[in-house]
Design a protein around this motif. Sequence first.
Motif, PDB file in Angstrom:
ATOM      1  N   ASP A 272     -30.116   7.062   5.834  1.00  0.00           N
ATOM      2  CA  ASP A 272     -28.786   6.630   6.271  1.00  0.00           C
ATOM      3  C   ASP A 272     -27.754   7.740   6.421  1.00  0.00           C
ATOM      4  O   ASP A 272     -26.698   7.530   7.004  1.00  0.00           O
ATOM      5  CB  ASP A 272     -28.232   5.589   5.275  1.00  0.00           C
ATOM      6  CG  ASP A 272     -29.031   4.287   5.319  1.00  0.00           C
ATOM      7  OD1 ASP A 272     -29.702   4.048   6.348  1.00  0.00           O
ATOM      8  OD2 ASP A 272     -28.989   3.526   4.344  1.00  0.00           O
ATOM      9  N   THR A 273     -28.015   8.917   5.856  1.00  0.00           N
ATOM     10  CA  THR A 273     -27.017   9.986   5.923  1.00  0.00           C
ATOM     11  C   THR A 273     -27.139  10.734   7.248  1.00  0.00           C
ATOM     12  O   THR A 273     -28.198  11.268   7.559  1.00  0.00           O
ATOM     13  CB  THR A 273     -27.218  10.973   4.754  1.00  0.00           C
ATOM     14  OG1 THR A 273     -27.182  10.242   3.537  1.00  0.00           O
ATOM     15  CG2 THR A 273     -26.144  12.043   4.754  1.00  0.00           C
TER      16      THR A 273
ATOM     17  N   ARG B  37     -25.560   5.075  -4.532  1.00  0.00           N
ATOM     18  CA  ARG B  37     -26.613   5.101  -3.518  1.00  0.00           C
ATOM     19  C   ARG B  37     -27.479   3.890  -3.803  1.00  0.00           C
ATOM     20  O   ARG B  37     -28.028   3.751  -4.897  1.00  0.00           O
ATOM     21  CB  ARG B  37     -27.422   6.401  -3.619  1.00  0.00           C
ATOM     22  CG  ARG B  37     -28.401   6.587  -2.469  1.00  0.00           C
ATOM     23  CD  ARG B  37     -29.135   7.930  -2.555  1.00  0.00           C
ATOM     24  NE  ARG B  37     -30.108   7.932  -3.629  1.00  0.00           N
ATOM     25  CZ  ARG B  37     -31.364   8.417  -3.517  1.00  0.00           C
ATOM     26  NH1 ARG B  37     -31.769   8.965  -2.384  1.00  0.00           N
ATOM     27  NH2 ARG B  37     -32.195   8.366  -4.523  1.00  0.00           N
ATOM     28  N   TYR B  39     -30.343   2.588  -2.354  1.00  0.00           N
ATOM     29  CA  TYR B  39     -31.808   2.670  -2.349  1.00  0.00           C
ATOM     30  C   TYR B  39     -32.226   4.059  -1.884  1.00  0.00           C
ATOM     31  O   TYR B  39     -31.383   4.880  -1.502  1.00  0.00           O
ATOM     32  CB  TYR B  39     -32.405   1.561  -1.469  1.00  0.00           C
ATOM     33  CG  TYR B  39     -32.203   1.766   0.026  1.00  0.00           C
ATOM     34  CD1 TYR B  39     -30.928   1.969   0.545  1.00  0.00           C
ATOM     35  CD2 TYR B  39     -33.281   1.777   0.907  1.00  0.00           C
ATOM     36  CE1 TYR B  39     -30.747   2.164   1.902  1.00  0.00           C
ATOM     37  CE2 TYR B  39     -33.090   1.965   2.265  1.00  0.00           C
ATOM     38  CZ  TYR B  39     -31.830   2.166   2.757  1.00  0.00           C
ATOM     39  OH  TYR B  39     -31.642   2.376   4.093  1.00  0.00           O
ATOM     40  N   LYS B  41     -33.490   5.579   0.641  1.00  0.00           N
ATOM     41  CA  LYS B  41     -33.089   6.190   1.906  1.00  0.00           C
ATOM     42  C   LYS B  41     -31.591   6.057   2.171  1.00  0.00           C
ATOM     43  O   LYS B  41     -31.102   6.365   3.252  1.00  0.00           O
ATOM     44  CB  LYS B  41     -33.888   5.566   3.058  1.00  0.00           C
ATOM     45  CG  LYS B  41     -35.363   5.898   2.980  1.00  0.00           C
ATOM     46  CD  LYS B  41     -36.162   5.264   4.102  1.00  0.00           C
ATOM     47  CE  LYS B  41     -37.632   5.655   3.945  1.00  0.00           C
ATOM     48  NZ  LYS B  41     -38.492   4.981   4.937  1.00  0.00           N
ATOM     49  N   GLY B  42     -30.888   5.577   1.177  1.00  0.00           N
ATOM     50  CA  GLY B  42     -29.471   5.292   1.358  1.00  0.00           C
ATOM     51  C   GLY B  42     -28.588   6.526   1.333  1.00  0.00           C
ATOM     52  O   GLY B  42     -29.004   7.600   0.926  1.00  0.00           O
ATOM     53  N   GLU B  43     -27.342   6.328   1.802  1.00  0.00           N
ATOM     54  CA  GLU B  43     -26.360   7.406   1.715  1.00  0.00           C
ATOM     55  C   GLU B  43     -25.544   7.214   0.443  1.00  0.00           C
ATOM     56  O   GLU B  43     -25.538   6.145  -0.149  1.00  0.00           O
ATOM     57  CB  GLU B  43     -25.456   7.406   2.960  1.00  0.00           C
ATOM     58  CG  GLU B  43     -24.676   6.119   3.150  1.00  0.00           C
ATOM     59  CD  GLU B  43     -23.785   6.135   4.392  1.00  0.00           C
ATOM     60  OE1 GLU B  43     -23.476   7.210   4.917  1.00  0.00           O
ATOM     61  OE2 GLU B  43     -23.379   5.036   4.828  1.00  0.00           O
ATOM     62  N   ARG B  44     -24.848   8.267   0.066  1.00  0.00           N
ATOM     63  CA  ARG B  44     -23.970   8.200  -1.108  1.00  0.00           C
ATOM     64  C   ARG B  44     -22.582   7.831  -0.615  1.00  0.00           C
ATOM     65  O   ARG B  44     -22.073   8.480   0.297  1.00  0.00           O
ATOM     66  CB  ARG B  44     -23.930   9.558  -1.813  1.00  0.00           C
ATOM     67  CG  ARG B  44     -25.265   9.993  -2.406  1.00  0.00           C
ATOM     68  CD  ARG B  44     -25.220  11.453  -2.816  1.00  0.00           C
ATOM     69  NE  ARG B  44     -24.262  11.697  -3.886  1.00  0.00           N
ATOM     70  CZ  ARG B  44     -24.583  11.803  -5.177  1.00  0.00           C
ATOM     71  NH1 ARG B  44     -25.842  11.704  -5.568  1.00  0.00           N
ATOM     72  NH2 ARG B  44     -23.659  12.035  -6.089  1.00  0.00           N
ATOM     73  N   LYS B  68     -23.323  -0.030   7.665  1.00  0.00           N
ATOM     74  CA  LYS B  68     -24.611  -0.452   7.129  1.00  0.00           C
ATOM     75  C   LYS B  68     -24.621  -0.496   5.604  1.00  0.00           C
ATOM     76  O   LYS B  68     -25.071  -1.464   5.006  1.00  0.00           O
ATOM     77  CB  LYS B  68     -25.714   0.491   7.615  1.00  0.00           C
ATOM     78  CG  LYS B  68     -27.053   0.164   6.968  1.00  0.00           C
ATOM     79  CD  LYS B  68     -28.161   1.073   7.405  1.00  0.00           C
ATOM     80  CE  LYS B  68     -29.413   0.753   6.598  1.00  0.00           C
ATOM     81  NZ  LYS B  68     -30.558   1.575   6.977  1.00  0.00           N
ATOM     82  N   THR B  69     -24.127   0.582   4.974  1.00  0.00           N
ATOM     83  CA  THR B  69     -24.232   0.666   3.516  1.00  0.00           C
ATOM     84  C   THR B  69     -23.447  -0.441   2.830  1.00  0.00           C
ATOM     85  O   THR B  69     -23.951  -1.085   1.903  1.00  0.00           O
ATOM     86  CB  THR B  69     -23.775   2.052   3.027  1.00  0.00           C
ATOM     87  OG1 THR B  69     -24.594   3.031   3.674  1.00  0.00           O
ATOM     88  CG2 THR B  69     -23.918   2.198   1.530  1.00  0.00           C
ATOM     89  N   LEU B  83     -29.735   1.772  -7.078  1.00  0.00           N
ATOM     90  CA  LEU B  83     -30.579   2.875  -7.541  1.00  0.00           C
ATOM     91  C   LEU B  83     -29.784   3.947  -8.296  1.00  0.00           C
ATOM     92  O   LEU B  83     -30.184   4.376  -9.371  1.00  0.00           O
ATOM     93  CB  LEU B  83     -31.307   3.491  -6.335  1.00  0.00           C
ATOM     94  CG  LEU B  83     -32.323   4.588  -6.618  1.00  0.00           C
ATOM     95  CD1 LEU B  83     -33.412   4.113  -7.561  1.00  0.00           C
ATOM     96  CD2 LEU B  83     -32.925   5.090  -5.304  1.00  0.00           C
TER      97      LEU B  83
END
Lengths: 462, 283
Positions: A272-273, B37, B39, B41-44, B68-69, B83
């Motif tokens: 996502d980043t 974050r 999961y 593949k997630g962003e912070r 999305k996040t 996570l």
Amino acid sequence: MPVLKNKTPIPEQPVEERIKNFEEVALGYTEEQALIEANRCLQCKDAPCIKGCPVNIDIPTFINLIREKRYDEAIKKIKESNNLPATTGRVCPQETQCEAYCTLKKIGEPVAIGRLERFVADYEINRGYDIPKIMKKYNKKVAVVGSGPAGLTVAGDLARMGINVTIFEAFHEPGGVLIYGIPEFRLPKRIVRTEVEYIKSLGVEIVTNIVVGRSITIDELLKEYDAVFIGTGAGAPQFLNIPGENLIGIYSANEFLTRVNLMKAYKFPEYDTPVKIGKIVGVIGGGNVAMDAARTALRLGAKEVHIIYRRTEQEMPARYEEIIHAKEEGIKFNFLVSPVRFLGDIEGRVIGIELQKMTLGEPDESGRRKPLPIPNSNFVFSLDMVIVAIGTVPNPLIKMTTPDLLVDNRSGVILIDKNTGKTSKEKVFAGGDVTSGSATVINAMGAGKIAAKNIFKLLVGE
Amino acid sequence: MFKIIEKKALAPKVKLIKIKAPLISKKALPGQFVVLRIYEKGERIPLTIADKDPSEESITIVFQEVGKTTKLLGKLDTGDSILDLVGPLGNPSEIEKYNVVIGVGGGVGIAALYPILKALKEKGNYVISVIGGRSAEYVIFREEIEKICDETYITTDDGSLGRKGLVTDVLKELLETRNINRIWAIGPTIMMKVVSDLTKSYNVPTIVSLNPIMVDGTGMCGGCRVNVGGKIKFTCIDGPEFDGHLVDFDELLLRLKSYREEEKLSLKLFEESEGEEIASFEE
């Protein structure tokens, strides 16, 4: 048989392929190549190479073990002094350390000590690493702040001496600069993870998502632990402080590399980043981080990547090997130019940089010739992305929340006694970039070893 | 892993979650934030701490589903886990006895304002709040705010609750008629800009809490840098609160749009394949 004058070349990914992927550039020796190279070693009695090694690896002995194909013993020998051999075998500047002292330099190239170290380290990783037996356990607890090369070394050494160690890491993944800073193509993250797993296998506990200085302070740690080691590195990026630096498209190298390496922005949108890649990218600086950033931008699809450096190639602090790799890959080098300001469009995006031409004067305190501006030589260079890679300084959070810890006000580094790693605060030790300013992985590890020894001395005795 | 122990919808696309986080709950002070974050593949992303309850070791965060996040976060339920969660980050608000203080809040900013006003009240200040939203349903935390404030004024764009208009309409009247010692303004960046512009002419110190794009939240990337009084400041370690009269809001507004295209793409892909995404992070 006469000694071969040159190093056995290390196989590399072809340039035209590697600039399109993040796979490792140097592929490592085959057994045959390693044996040829190991046989070049003269096994000098006085082993001058060892004095070039900040962690004092017994180099001739491990090379001789390779010669005899006793690889298990070779890696064991290295690990007596070095907890992270697969890492240092890849990223150490051997040319200015062990290899600089090699007797073979008198007739040609030194023994490729780093490549041999990597060969046996990878050999062990492939077969699964051994966990050394810890003879005696002590009822002592040490907190290590930061899981980069210094912290991992202190933790690994203390654990092997029988001390209980907990590492606190601010990020969600341990490894520090090895994870967020050094790109995949130079140091694959699976290697770092394996090295971290090894440290954990020694009994070290790693707690992530803890920002010491915010989540918990040094004083609070001291209530629970017998000693604290600060190895938080030099993680705060420096900016040029020139007009236009907040335009969109201007990154610190730390931000750019963290997005790509730690957050995997090179796999966006699967991850996502995001990260923005310009068509024409200017990377400001001449160190290893600048080379890493430039080569990363190229792999992410930049058409042209320019190093912008205010001195000449001779003064560049980057490793020779990195400069060569960057050149092979088509990175363009612009020397003797210094940024004056950035230019942006109406949406706040960077579209150019004004540069001033420089000339070299007398050597400055760093020993390098000082760049001097040439009046009326300014010109504008069009680009749409900039990465500022002019160095990093220690993060101020611990200093801010630990008033009795002495810090150099100018550079921000924690002051220590270099012989012991002791800070001004009782039971608190420090080492690595947080005490030296940005330096190398192996120097941080060297400092970690000294601190580990002295922490043990404090808690247990000689 | 950090467990969600309570979840509530506060307004359309605005949700509240309580997360079990013993250490952060013990430490958090008004004005601080967390980075999370969801999961692998997630962003912070940074989110302000709206409340904490050390007895149940929880913190409360309130967020609006925008990209999305935050949409993914909104899909999590009581019992689900996040996570990574790190904090408390940023400097706490400077809670002192100023005398008469106004808190101006807009949108989810009202939730961020709440712990600060509560602390200001406890410190003995006379606390006035001016909170607003698009319509009645968007004025969140109304009861909590009313309970702790000496006076509360509400505005809505459509007049469905309180006064029709903007928070600045009420603020201007208060500035004209009352002696105000300090103002906290938290809400959309444009609101904080307008409030700061207004209070500047009355020379009333105004604190804003910025919410720029951030990666680590610990001072190591500089992505959150803002221009405050001509100097580069990192929101994560120098802020998140700054003197609103010194912040270059125009630059911040532009920087907030840095990843517009990427955010759109991410959201589009997420909405197309929602089922799969949820399945993959629950693994």
